[in-house]
Motif scaffolding. Structure first.
Motif, PDB file in Angstrom:
ATOM      1  N   ARG A 100       9.724  12.735  -3.030  1.00  8.78           N
ATOM      2  CA  ARG A 100      11.190  12.663  -3.089  1.00  8.78           C
ATOM      3  C   ARG A 100      11.788  12.033  -1.827  1.00  8.78           C
ATOM      4  N   ILE A 101      11.309  12.421  -0.661  1.00  6.40           N
ATOM      5  CA  ILE A 101      11.911  11.943   0.595  1.00  6.40           C
ATOM      6  C   ILE A 101      11.686  10.448   0.795  1.00  6.40           C
ATOM      7  N   PRO A 102      10.436   9.934   0.684  1.00  6.14           N
ATOM      8  CA  PRO A 102      10.282   8.484   0.835  1.00  6.14           C
ATOM      9  C   PRO A 102      11.024   7.687  -0.242  1.00  6.14           C
ATOM     10  N   THR A 103      11.127   8.250  -1.438  1.00  8.07           N
ATOM     11  CA  THR A 103      11.887   7.569  -2.493  1.00  8.07           C
ATOM     12  C   THR A 103      13.359   7.492  -2.099  1.00  8.07           C
TER      13      THR A 103
ATOM     14  N   VAL B 252       0.842  -1.202   0.000  1.00  7.55           N
ATOM     15  CA  VAL B 252       0.000   0.000   0.000  1.00  7.55           C
ATOM     16  C   VAL B 252       0.879   1.254   0.000  1.00  7.55           C
ATOM     17  N   GLY B 253       1.912   1.261   0.818  1.00  6.57           N
ATOM     18  CA  GLY B 253       2.818   2.416   0.870  1.00  6.57           C
ATOM     19  C   GLY B 253       3.528   2.654  -0.448  1.00  6.57           C
ATOM     20  N   VAL B 254       3.971   1.581  -1.084  1.00  5.40           N
ATOM     21  CA  VAL B 254       4.685   1.719  -2.357  1.00  5.40           C
ATOM     22  C   VAL B 254       3.725   2.166  -3.465  1.00  5.40           C
ATOM     23  N   ILE B 255       2.479   1.719  -3.416  1.00  4.81           N
ATOM     24  CA  ILE B 255       1.487   2.183  -4.396  1.00  4.81           C
ATOM     25  C   ILE B 255       1.250   3.677  -4.229  1.00  4.81           C
ATOM     26  N   ILE B 256       1.112   4.135  -3.003  1.00  2.81           N
ATOM     27  CA  ILE B 256       0.918   5.569  -2.752  1.00  2.81           C
ATOM     28  C   ILE B 256       2.135   6.353  -3.229  1.00  2.81           C
ATOM     29  N   LEU B 257       3.334   5.846  -2.942  1.00  5.66           N
ATOM     30  CA  LEU B 257       4.558   6.511  -3.373  1.00  5.66           C
ATOM     31  C   LEU B 257       4.662   6.519  -4.898  1.00  5.66           C
ATOM     32  N   GLY B 258       4.344   5.405  -5.529  1.00  5.22           N
ATOM     33  CA  GLY B 258       4.375   5.341  -6.988  1.00  5.22           C
ATOM     34  C   GLY B 258       3.415   6.331  -7.617  1.00  5.22           C
ATOM     35  N   ARG B 259       2.245   6.465  -7.023  1.00  2.00           N
ATOM     36  CA  ARG B 259       1.258   7.433  -7.528  1.00  2.00           C
ATOM     37  C   ARG B 259       1.784   8.865  -7.381  1.00  2.00           C
ATOM     38  N   GLY B 260       2.417   9.137  -6.240  1.00  2.00           N
ATOM     39  CA  GLY B 260       2.997  10.464  -6.026  1.00  2.00           C
ATOM     40  C   GLY B 260       4.084  10.780  -7.047  1.00  2.00           C
ATOM     41  N   LEU B 261       4.921   9.785  -7.367  1.00  2.00           N
ATOM     42  CA  LEU B 261       5.969  10.008  -8.359  1.00  2.00           C
ATOM     43  C   LEU B 261       5.383  10.158  -9.755  1.00  2.00           C
TER      44      LEU B 261
ATOM     45  N   ILE C 126      18.381   6.307  -9.475  1.00  2.00           N
ATOM     46  CA  ILE C 126      17.172   6.955  -8.953  1.00  2.00           C
ATOM     47  C   ILE C 126      17.549   8.146  -8.076  1.00  2.00           C
ATOM     48  N   PHE C 127      18.611   8.019  -7.284  1.00  2.00           N
ATOM     49  CA  PHE C 127      19.098   9.169  -6.512  1.00  2.00           C
ATOM     50  C   PHE C 127      19.400  10.338  -7.447  1.00  2.00           C
ATOM     51  N   TYR C 128      20.088  10.037  -8.539  1.00  2.00           N
ATOM     52  CA  TYR C 128      20.411  11.094  -9.500  1.00  2.00           C
ATOM     53  C   TYR C 128      19.133  11.745 -10.030  1.00  2.00           C
ATOM     54  N   LEU C 129      18.159  10.930 -10.412  1.00  2.00           N
ATOM     55  CA  LEU C 129      16.930  11.474 -11.003  1.00  2.00           C
ATOM     56  C   LEU C 129      16.192  12.399 -10.044  1.00  2.00           C
ATOM     57  N   ILE C 130      16.138  12.049  -8.763  1.00  2.00           N
ATOM     58  CA  ILE C 130      15.341  12.877  -7.844  1.00  2.00           C
ATOM     59  C   ILE C 130      16.138  14.001  -7.191  1.00  2.00           C
ATOM     60  N   LEU C 131      17.479  13.888  -7.158  1.00  2.00           N
ATOM     61  CA  LEU C 131      18.272  14.892  -6.453  1.00  2.00           C
ATOM     62  C   LEU C 131      18.994  15.876  -7.372  1.00  2.00           C
ATOM     63  N   SER C 132      19.074  15.587  -8.660  1.00  2.00           N
ATOM     64  CA  SER C 132      19.782  16.472  -9.589  1.00  2.00           C
ATOM     65  C   SER C 132      19.020  17.785  -9.764  1.00  2.00           C
ATOM     66  N   LYS C 133      19.659  18.750 -10.415  1.00  2.00           N
ATOM     67  CA  LYS C 133      19.015  20.039 -10.681  1.00  2.00           C
ATOM     68  C   LYS C 133      17.744  19.854 -11.495  1.00  2.00           C
ATOM     69  N   LYS C 134      17.812  18.993 -12.506  1.00  2.00           N
ATOM     70  CA  LYS C 134      16.622  18.738 -13.314  1.00  2.00           C
ATOM     71  C   LYS C 134      15.525  18.076 -12.478  1.00  2.00           C
ATOM     72  N   GLY C 135      15.918  17.167 -11.593  1.00  2.00           N
ATOM     73  CA  GLY C 135      14.951  16.521 -10.719  1.00  2.00           C
ATOM     74  C   GLY C 135      14.283  17.515  -9.787  1.00  2.00           C
ATOM     75  N   GLN C 136      15.058  18.421  -9.230  1.00  2.00           N
ATOM     76  CA  GLN C 136      14.493  19.456  -8.368  1.00  2.00           C
ATOM     77  C   GLN C 136      13.526  20.333  -9.151  1.00  2.00           C
ATOM     78  N   MET C 137      13.878  20.632 -10.390  1.00  2.00           N
ATOM     79  CA  MET C 137      13.004  21.457 -11.224  1.00  2.00           C
ATOM     80  C   MET C 137      11.697  20.728 -11.534  1.00  2.00           C
ATOM     81  N   VAL C 138      11.794  19.454 -11.895  1.00  2.00           N
ATOM     82  CA  VAL C 138      10.604  18.684 -12.263  1.00  2.00           C
ATOM     83  C   VAL C 138       9.621  18.588 -11.093  1.00  2.00           C
ATOM     84  N   PHE C 139      10.135  18.565  -9.871  1.00  2.00           N
ATOM     85  CA  PHE C 139       9.257  18.484  -8.695  1.00  2.00           C
ATOM     86  C   PHE C 139       8.811  19.858  -8.193  1.00  2.00           C
TER      87      PHE C 139
END
Length: 172
Positions: free
Chosen positions: A115-118, A98-107, A139-152
């Motif tokens: 970003r934090i739970p990921t 259930v938690g991973v489904i919620i996280l997947g939906r958020g992403l 995945i760390f790169y995708l969510i923490l990079s400059k582009k990742g910060q922009m996308v979120f």
């Protein structure tokens, strides 16, 4: 066909004139900037959304595990002391799914809170050497990079609202 009078419209190599906003058609610069920003980050956006899909698939695996566990218990007389272990064995994957489904939906929806739970979940993935480590690092790169910060960011959400016609296309 309309009669064409000016020199540009008679040039067969001139770009076509449309009613879409753009520099050739007198479109506003903000819309053009939004399109450029969206196109610049579109691959990154699609990659982050694919992490959400990956989480959906892993949740499906946990659900299959629970269903298999329950089906294995049908018709089995159980020791009352073992009942607690069985419930724990089935409850943990259910809560995790259930938690991973919620996280997947958020992403998939590019929610900033995802970003934090990921980050935490992929921290555990670092220990699954070597493949899990490589996946987690990417995945760390995708969510923490400059582009990742922009996308979120909220700014990118506004850019997406301004450019609904821009979609990520995959090749065959």
């Amino acid at each position: 066909s309309m009669p064409q009078t000016d020199a540009v419209s008679q040039n067969p190599y001139a770009p076509p004139i449309t009613d879409l906003p753009g520099p050739m058609n007198g479109g506003d610069a903000a819309h053009i900037d939004a399109e450029l920003a969206r196109r610049k980050h579109l691959n990154h956006e699609a990659s982050i959304r694919s992490i959400g899909l990956l989480y959906y698939l892993s949740a499906a695996g946990a659900v299959v595990s629970v269903v298999t566990g329950i089906s294995g218990l049908v018709g089995v007389e159980m020791n009352p002391e073992a009942f607690g272990y069985v419930v724990g064995y089935l409850l943990f994957p259910t809560i995790l799914a259930v938690g991973v489904i919620i996280l997947g939906r958020g992403l998939r929806r590019l929610k900033r809170w995802g970003r934090i739970p990921t980050f935490i979940l992929q921290g555990f993935g670092l220990f699954a050497f070597p493949v899990g480590t490589l996946i987690s690092v990417s995945i760390f790169y995708l969510i923490l990079s400059k582009k990742g910060q922009m996308v979120f960011s909220e700014e990118y959400r506004q850019i997406m609202d301004q450019t609904p016609h821009i979609k990520y296309r995959t090749s065959i």
